[in-house]
Design a protein around this motif. Sequence first.
Motif, PDB file in Angstrom:
ATOM      1  N   ALA A   1       2.228  41.335 -49.790  1.00 19.18           N
ATOM      2  CA  ALA A   1       3.233  40.962 -48.795  1.00 19.18           C
ATOM      3  C   ALA A   1       3.092  41.798 -47.524  1.00 19.18           C
ATOM      4  O   ALA A   1       3.245  41.289 -46.410  1.00 19.18           O
ATOM      5  N   ILE A   2       2.780  43.087 -47.694  1.00 13.75           N
ATOM      6  CA  ILE A   2       2.576  43.941 -46.520  1.00 13.75           C
ATOM      7  C   ILE A   2       1.322  43.528 -45.764  1.00 13.75           C
ATOM      8  O   ILE A   2       1.284  43.560 -44.537  1.00 13.75           O
ATOM      9  N   ALA A   3       0.285  43.106 -46.507  1.00 15.09           N
ATOM     10  CA  ALA A   3      -0.954  42.681 -45.855  1.00 15.09           C
ATOM     11  C   ALA A   3      -0.795  41.369 -45.097  1.00 15.09           C
ATOM     12  O   ALA A   3      -1.520  41.128 -44.126  1.00 15.09           O
ATOM     13  N   ALA A   4       0.145  40.530 -45.531  1.00 12.57           N
ATOM     14  CA  ALA A   4       0.369  39.240 -44.853  1.00 12.57           C
ATOM     15  C   ALA A   4       1.858  39.068 -44.583  1.00 12.57           C
ATOM     16  O   ALA A   4       2.526  38.230 -45.196  1.00 12.57           O
ATOM     17  N   PRO A   5       2.415  39.868 -43.662  1.00 10.50           N
ATOM     18  CA  PRO A   5       3.865  39.831 -43.435  1.00 10.50           C
ATOM     19  C   PRO A   5       4.366  38.509 -42.857  1.00 10.50           C
ATOM     20  O   PRO A   5       5.503  38.111 -43.114  1.00 10.50           O
ATOM     21  N   VAL A   6       3.522  37.815 -42.088  1.00 14.93           N
ATOM     22  CA  VAL A   6       3.959  36.542 -41.504  1.00 14.93           C
ATOM     23  C   VAL A   6       4.181  35.514 -42.609  1.00 14.93           C
ATOM     24  O   VAL A   6       5.205  34.813 -42.643  1.00 14.93           O
ATOM     25  N   VAL A   7       3.204  35.404 -43.510  1.00 14.62           N
ATOM     26  CA  VAL A   7       3.332  34.464 -44.628  1.00 14.62           C
ATOM     27  C   VAL A   7       4.532  34.830 -45.493  1.00 14.62           C
ATOM     28  O   VAL A   7       5.292  33.961 -45.936  1.00 14.62           O
ATOM     29  N   THR A   8       4.723  36.121 -45.726  1.00  9.99           N
ATOM     30  CA  THR A   8       5.854  36.574 -46.534  1.00  9.99           C
ATOM     31  C   THR A   8       7.174  36.223 -45.866  1.00  9.99           C
ATOM     32  O   THR A   8       8.112  35.749 -46.526  1.00  9.99           O
ATOM     33  N   GLY A   9       7.266  36.454 -44.566  1.00 10.71           N
ATOM     34  CA  GLY A   9       8.501  36.142 -43.856  1.00 10.71           C
ATOM     35  C   GLY A   9       8.829  34.661 -43.893  1.00 10.71           C
ATOM     36  O   GLY A   9       9.979  34.270 -44.121  1.00 10.71           O
ATOM     37  N   LEU A  10       7.826  33.811 -43.690  1.00  8.96           N
ATOM     38  CA  LEU A  10       8.055  32.369 -43.756  1.00  8.96           C
ATOM     39  C   LEU A  10       8.450  31.949 -45.169  1.00  8.96           C
ATOM     40  O   LEU A  10       9.297  31.065 -45.351  1.00  8.96           O
ATOM     41  N   SER A  11       7.849  32.597 -46.170  1.00 13.76           N
ATOM     42  CA  SER A  11       8.206  32.284 -47.561  1.00 13.76           C
ATOM     43  C   SER A  11       9.654  32.652 -47.846  1.00 13.76           C
ATOM     44  O   SER A  11      10.377  31.922 -48.542  1.00 13.76           O
TER      45      SER A  11
ATOM     46  N   ALA B   1       8.527  41.488 -39.176  1.00 13.12           N
ATOM     47  CA  ALA B   1       9.516  42.489 -39.620  1.00 13.12           C
ATOM     48  C   ALA B   1      10.063  42.175 -41.007  1.00 13.12           C
ATOM     49  O   ALA B   1      10.081  43.046 -41.894  1.00 13.12           O
ATOM     50  N   ILE B   2      10.515  40.946 -41.232  1.00  9.11           N
ATOM     51  CA  ILE B   2      11.105  40.588 -42.523  1.00  9.11           C
ATOM     52  C   ILE B   2      10.063  40.675 -43.629  1.00  9.11           C
ATOM     53  O   ILE B   2      10.316  41.213 -44.717  1.00  9.11           O
ATOM     54  N   GLY B   3       8.872  40.139 -43.366  1.00  5.65           N
ATOM     55  CA  GLY B   3       7.814  40.183 -44.374  1.00  5.65           C
ATOM     56  C   GLY B   3       7.429  41.606 -44.736  1.00  5.65           C
ATOM     57  O   GLY B   3       7.213  41.931 -45.913  1.00  5.65           O
TER      58      GLY B   3
END
Length: 200
Positions: free
Chosen positions: A37-47, A160-162
């Motif tokens: 999640a830290i490596a891909a914060p954008v994907v995590t935030g959208l998820s 930020a959220i991701g």
Amino acid sequence: MSSETADTTYAEGTSLENDWRPLAIAGGIVGLIGILAIAAPVVTGLSVSIALGALLVVGGIVHGVHAFTARGWRGSFWQVALAVVSVLAGLAVLAAPAVALVTLTVALVAYLFVDGIVELGMALWMGSAPGRLSIGVSGVISMVLAGLLWAGFPTTATWAIGLLVGVSLLVTGFSMVSVAMASRPVEDVTPPATEPRGAA
């Protein structure tokens, strides 16, 4: 300590000692998810946004079902209104998760800012009590983070959220592994006693 409490504590300790490996594995998996999640914060935030939208829709449906099954209840009207609002909000989030991510980032900035003010106020109110400095430092850090996120807004909304979710998962996984490792049964490595040389 009563015998019942002692027995419960012993049973819990024994159970954790026997099951420390599953806890360690689960903690490792959670920590790995946090690293991803830290490596891909954008994907995590959208998820996170999509998951929030889905939860709102499901919650609205549950409220609506409850309102129609509990006929004669005075709160049915408000249940229906809450169901409509929840479903519409969930659908809006699912239709535009990036916009919802921006809203979540604003909420995060507001939370950090308010948390910083509260902690600084608490530190001042504590006077010379122990722990005052750590609470004050925590408040300053919260306000600095809020300022940095707001200064870079809306660019910070993309990560930020991701990043926050990833760090939270990583810390949780590390804590689970630490508890599991600390709960391992201690093996007896005492060497066996030998007889004296002069013994018959």
